[in-house]
Design a protein around this motif. Structure first.
Motif, PDB file in Angstrom:
ATOM      1  N   GLU A  87      18.916 -20.867   9.788  1.00  0.00           N
ATOM      2  CA  GLU A  87      20.119 -21.719   9.700  1.00  0.00           C
ATOM      3  C   GLU A  87      20.105 -22.558   8.429  1.00  0.00           C
ATOM      4  O   GLU A  87      21.129 -22.678   7.744  1.00  0.00           O
ATOM      5  N   TYR A  88      18.959 -23.126   8.093  1.00  0.00           N
ATOM      6  CA  TYR A  88      18.884 -23.963   6.883  1.00  0.00           C
ATOM      7  C   TYR A  88      19.092 -23.106   5.635  1.00  0.00           C
ATOM      8  O   TYR A  88      19.820 -23.515   4.711  1.00  0.00           O
ATOM      9  N   GLU A  99      20.804 -20.504   5.324  1.00  0.00           N
ATOM     10  CA  GLU A  99      22.241 -20.170   5.222  1.00  0.00           C
ATOM     11  C   GLU A  99      23.041 -21.376   4.740  1.00  0.00           C
ATOM     12  O   GLU A  99      23.880 -21.249   3.851  1.00  0.00           O
ATOM     13  N   ARG A 100      22.775 -22.551   5.309  1.00  0.00           N
ATOM     14  CA  ARG A 100      23.518 -23.755   4.926  1.00  0.00           C
ATOM     15  C   ARG A 100      23.281 -24.117   3.450  1.00  0.00           C
ATOM     16  O   ARG A 100      24.174 -24.596   2.770  1.00  0.00           O
ATOM     17  N   ALA A 101      22.061 -23.869   2.982  1.00  0.00           N
ATOM     18  CA  ALA A 101      21.706 -24.217   1.605  1.00  0.00           C
ATOM     19  C   ALA A 101      22.199 -23.173   0.593  1.00  0.00           C
ATOM     20  O   ALA A 101      22.004 -23.350  -0.613  1.00  0.00           O
TER      21      ALA A 101
END
Length: 442
Positions: A434-435, A437-439
């Motif tokens: 998830e991180y 992808e967000r970054a």
């Protein structure tokens, strides 16, 4: 940071490793003849892959140094393939890691050994791989690799990151080299707050660090099924097995001293010794035999029918196997799953401890020495729920084993607490994905 030229410390490092590479050219030339798969990769002759076309998912190069890092990356790799469809290539440093990765990671397209951290060698490898993302598992800071990847506008991140106090001291000693390198990283995803602070002390901007937990926790639950190792050793389900994983020099003697004394009170007690480095297996067997214990190696049992076991005098013991030496790759998790008690190697020898989550996942009461720098947060949490007992010497081991062998209820309660602790933790691989992808890294 501009990458038009490397910072002074990095420039000097790159010059030194290039000169060293050329100076030892006879070594890698001989290596190309004797171990071509290994040394082709080492000099950058990794698989030559076609460039990705527009609209295709990214190609991700994951580096996992050895068996532990490969295990830590397994669930993350599965999730990346299933949810993002990325193409994955994987490098390892060790032959053991390479073998385990090939045997267990069906989602990976190409396997190779990590190229030497020489500027033109790394550049050659990157040109051939043509990846868009580089993920380094745990603590793999290779200055030339990171620098060359960033020169090509690749996203570079550390996943399942950790820095022990000993490692932090070493990195800070060469801060002139490593601080510019860590500032190039797009993200550092760490196991705990303690590791986050250590990376901040190395110079990583705090906004690029996130705590996502240890991906080594993302193991499969304990299966019900045949007890293969017990069967090989001739042990029934009524026998009580202590599995000592990733042991270091000196620990086996302490363990055997405590084991022998505890076994005098409980003849059903058995021991599995899994040395951290397989090359020590024969030495570990001699240590166990010096206590008059009947020993066998797993490789020997798999090779054919069991031979009479012998002690240090060479005499046949006439009984069954007391100690099983794991001299094979990839069987420690199975050993934990088939055991009743666990000991964490590296905690009596001052090495900071190895994986404590595998025996917790198996639902075992855990013994560990006082040296737990590498696994401190998990050990503290396990102590709080009475799943882990701290032992400092053979007498402590003897007492702990007597307590646990005398009461199956005690073993069940402590093991149940370990399993509950393991199950209550979030899935670190999902948080990591998830991180990333967000970054915008994936």
């Amino acid at each position: 940071m501009s990458l038009a030229r490397s910072p002074t410390g990095l420039f000097l490092y790159r010059a030194v490793v290039t000169i060293a590479f050329l100076a030892v050219s006879p070594v890698w030339l001989v290596g190309l003849l004797t171990r071509p798969e290994l040394w082709k990769s080492r000099i950058g002759l990794v698989p030559r892959l076609a460039a990705r076309t527009a609209g295709q998912p990214a190609r991700v190069w994951i580096h996992a140094s050895s068996v532990g890092e490969v295990r830590a990356a397994t669930r993350l790799i599965e999730e990346m393939r299933q949810k993002r469809g990325v193409e994955i290539v994987l490098s390892t440093m060790t032959s053991a890691g390479h073998s385990v990765a090939r045997a267990s990671l069906r989602e990976v397209g190409h396997f190779f050994f990590l190229p030497l951290d020489v500027p033109f060698v790394v550049a050659r490898a990157l040109r051939r791989i043509k990846a868009e993302v580089l993920l380094l598992v745990e603590t793999e800071l290779w200055p030339s690799l990171v620098f060359e990847a960033k020169k090509r506008d690749m996203k570079v991140a550390i996943v399942n990151g950790k820095v022990s106090p000993r490692g932090l001291k070493g990195y800070r000693r060469f801060r002139f080299l490593f601080e510019p390198v860590v500032r190039m990283l797009d993200a550092v995803l760490v196991q705990s707050r303690r590791h986050m602070v250590n990376y901040e002390n190395l110079g990583v901007p705090s906004e690029r660090i996130a705590i996502t937990g240890s991906t080594k926790q993302d193991l499969q639950p304990r299966p019900d099924g045949e007890l293969a190792l017990r069967r090989k050793a001739g042990w029934s389900s009524s026998e009580i097995v202590l599995a000592a994983g990733s042991t270091r020099p000196g620990e086996e003697r302490i363990l055997c001293e405590g084991f022998v004394r505890a076994k005098a009170s409980c003849d059903r007690l058995r021991l599995i010794l899994a040395p951290r480095h397989l090359r020590r297996a024969s030495h570990v067997a001699r240590v166990a035999a010096s206590f008059g214990l009947a020993i066998a190696t797993l490789s020997g049992l798999r090779a054919g029918p069991s031979k009479p076991t012998k002690n240090s005098t060479g005499a046949e013991t006439g009984g069954g196997i007391d100690v099983l030496i794991l001299d094979t790759i990839g069987d420690l998790v199975t050993a934990y799953r088939e055991s009743d008690i666990a000991f964490i190697g590296g905690t009596l020898s001052g090495h900071g401890g190895h994986n404590v989550l595998e025996p917790a996942a198996a639902g075992l009461p855990i013994l560990a020495g006082p040296s737990t720098d590498n696994i401190e947060d998990d050990c503290n949490a396990l102590c709080e729920v009475n799943a882990l007992v701290t032992v400092r010497d053979s007498s402590d081991i003897e007492r702990a084993l007597k307590d646990l062998t005398e009461s199956s209820e005690e073993r069940g309660l402590r093991g149940g607490q370990a399993a509950a602790f393991f199950s209550s933790r979030p899935v670190a691989s999902l948080l990591t994905l998830e991180y990333l992808e967000r970054a915008g890294i994936l």
